[in-house]
Write an enzyme that holds these catalytic residues in place. Structure first.
Site, mmCIF file in Angstrom:
data_model
loop_
_atom_site.group_PDB
_atom_site.id
_atom_site.type_symbol
_atom_site.label_atom_id
_atom_site.label_comp_id
_atom_site.label_asym_id
_atom_site.label_seq_id
_atom_site.Cartn_x
_atom_site.Cartn_y
_atom_site.Cartn_z
ATOM 1 N N VAL A 241 0.776 -1.288 0.031
ATOM 2 C CA VAL A 241 -0.051 -0.036 0.016
ATOM 3 C C VAL A 241 0.925 1.199 -0.114
ATOM 4 O O VAL A 241 2.032 1.249 0.774
ATOM 5 C CB VAL A 241 -0.970 0.077 1.208
ATOM 6 C CG1 VAL A 241 -1.684 1.284 1.041
ATOM 7 C CG2 VAL A 241 -1.790 -1.226 1.332
ATOM 8 N N CYS A 242 0.643 2.253 -0.926
ATOM 9 C CA CYS A 242 1.215 3.528 -0.731
ATOM 10 C C CYS A 242 2.671 3.241 -0.972
ATOM 11 O O CYS A 242 3.260 2.899 -2.052
ATOM 12 C CB CYS A 242 0.979 4.295 0.326
ATOM 13 S SG CYS A 242 1.110 6.045 0.763
ATOM 14 N N ALA A 243 3.517 3.791 -0.139
ATOM 15 C CA ALA A 243 5.093 3.696 -0.132
ATOM 16 C C ALA A 243 5.545 2.431 -0.025
ATOM 17 O O ALA A 243 6.646 2.210 -0.370
ATOM 18 C CB ALA A 243 5.535 4.680 0.735
ATOM 19 N N ALA B 54 -2.480 2.387 -4.279
ATOM 20 C CA ALA B 54 -2.459 3.938 -4.170
ATOM 21 C C ALA B 54 -2.344 3.852 -2.514
ATOM 22 O O ALA B 54 -1.405 3.232 -2.062
ATOM 23 C CB ALA B 54 -3.599 4.528 -4.971
#
Length: 300
Positions: free
Chosen positions: A105-107, A158
Site C-alpha cells: 500500500v502507498c509507499a 495507491a
C-alpha cells in the site's frame, strides 16, 4: 491455513495496515483458513500516528499460498524513508521467487522496488509519490491514478484506504466475489473504483447500494457465475416478480442481471488470462460457450 504476514516499517500509517488487516480478519470469520501475523526489524514499531505496534523479528518460512503485505509509511518523499534491512527485503524477494504473492500500500511499493520486484512490471502508488517511484525504478511501468495494479503476483495499491480495495480484490480472487461483497458490507464500505482501469471491480462498483433484494440476486449470480440463470429463477431467489427484479436491479446497479453476469464473467476471464490462461480456456471457465462472445465483450 493461509498466512497473511504484514511487514511493518517505522512510521507505518495505521490505516494502511488496519484496513487490509480488517479485511483478512473478516475473511477468517467467513471462510476460516486465515492467520495474521506482524513482523519487522524491531520488536516495537512506532506508527506515524504515534501508536506503538508489536512485531516479531523472526521472519517465517512461507508457503506458496501465503501473502506478504507491506503497508506504507509517512513519506512526503520516498528517498531516505521506510528503512528495511537487507534481510527483510531478501525475505520478501524469496517469497515471490518461490511462487508467493506480495502486496503493498502507498509507499510500500518502494520496499518491493528495493527487493527487485518492480522491474518489468506494472505497479502503482500514492498519487503524490508516482513520479518519484518512476524515477527510482525506471524499468518499472508506473500506472498513474488507479487504485491498484496486479502483475505476476506483485500487487500494488495507491494510498491509505486503497489498501482495503486491494485486500478485497485478493479475497475475491481466492474465494469469489460473494465473500468479498459480504466483507465489504460488514465493513460498511462505500465502494469507490477508478473506472479507467481493468482492476476496477465490477463486484464492488455495483455493490455500493443498500437494496437487500438486489444483494440477494447478486449473491446468486456471483456464486453461480458460469451457470445460465433465467430471470424467473432469480425472481424466486429474490422473493418477488420478474418485473420487480428487473426494476430494482436496474435502479441499484444501472444494468440488467444478465449484463451484470456478463461483466463479472469478463472480469474473471481477464484475471485468468493475466495468470497465463488462453482466451479459449478462460471463456469456458467463466461460462461462455466459446471465446467469440468473450472477445466481443472485451472489445467493448
Amino acid at each position: 491455513m493461509t498466512r497473511v504476514v504484514f511487514l511493518l516499517v517505522p512510521g507505518v500509517h495505521l490505516l494502511d495496515l488496519a484496513g487490509p488487516a480488517q479485511v483478512f480478519s473478516s475473511a477468517a470469520d467467513l471462510v476460516d483458513g486465515y492467520a495474521l501475523s506482524y513482523v519487522g526489524d524491531m520488536d516495537t514499531v512506532l506508527s506515524h500516528q504515534g501508536v506503538p505496534l508489536g512485531a516479531s523479528r523472526e521472519l517465517p518460512s512461507l508457503d506458496v499460498d501465503d501473502l506478504v503485505f507491506v503497508p506504507g509509511w509517512r513519506s512526503p518523499k520516498i528517498v531516505g524513508t521506510g528503512h528495511l534491512s537487507e534481510r527483510a527485503l531478501a525475505w520478501v524477494r524469496t517469497h515471490h521467487d518461490n511462487g508467493g504473492t506480495v502486496a503493498s500500500v502507498c509507499a510500500g511499493a518502494d520496499a518491493l522496488g528495493r527487493a527487485g520486484l518492480l522491474d518489468g512490471r506494472r505497479c502503482t502508488t500514492h498519487h503524490e509519490l508516482q513520479e518519484e517511484l518512476a524515477r527510482r525504478y525506471p524499468a518499472a511501468h508506473v500506472v498513474r491514478d488507479v487504485l491498484f495494479v496486479e502483475d505476476n503476483r506483485v500487487v500494488t495499491s495507491a494510498g491509505i484506504a486503497s489498501g482495503i480495495d486491494l485486500a478485497l480484490h485478493l479475497v475475491a480472487v481466492r474465494h469469489g466475489p460473494t465473500v468479498a461483497a459480504a466483507i465489504a458490507r460488514t465493513m460498511v464500505i462505500y465502494a469507490r473504483r477508478n473506472g479507467d482501469d481493468q482492476q476496477a471491480s465490477v463486484l464492488l462498483r455495483h455493490r455500493s447500494h443498500i437494496n437487500e433484494t438486489v444483494h440477494r440476486v447478486q449473491d446468486v449470480i456471483e456464486s453461480r457465475l458460469a451457470d445460465r440463470l433465467s430471470l424467473a429463477e432469480l425472481a424466486v431467489h429474490a422473493g418477488c416478480s420478474e418485473r420487480t427484479v428487473t426494476r430494482l436491479f436496474g435502479r441499484a446497479t444501472g444494468m440488467t442481471p444478465l449484463r451484470y453476469q456478463q461483466a463479472l464473467r469478463v472480469e474473471r476471464a481477464e484475471h485468468l488470462i493475466g495468470q497465463g490462461a488462453t482466451v479459449e480456456t478462460a471463456a469456458r471457465n467463466v461460462g461462455f460457450e466459446d471465446a467469440r462472445m468473450l472477445r466481443r465483450l472485451r472489445s467493448r
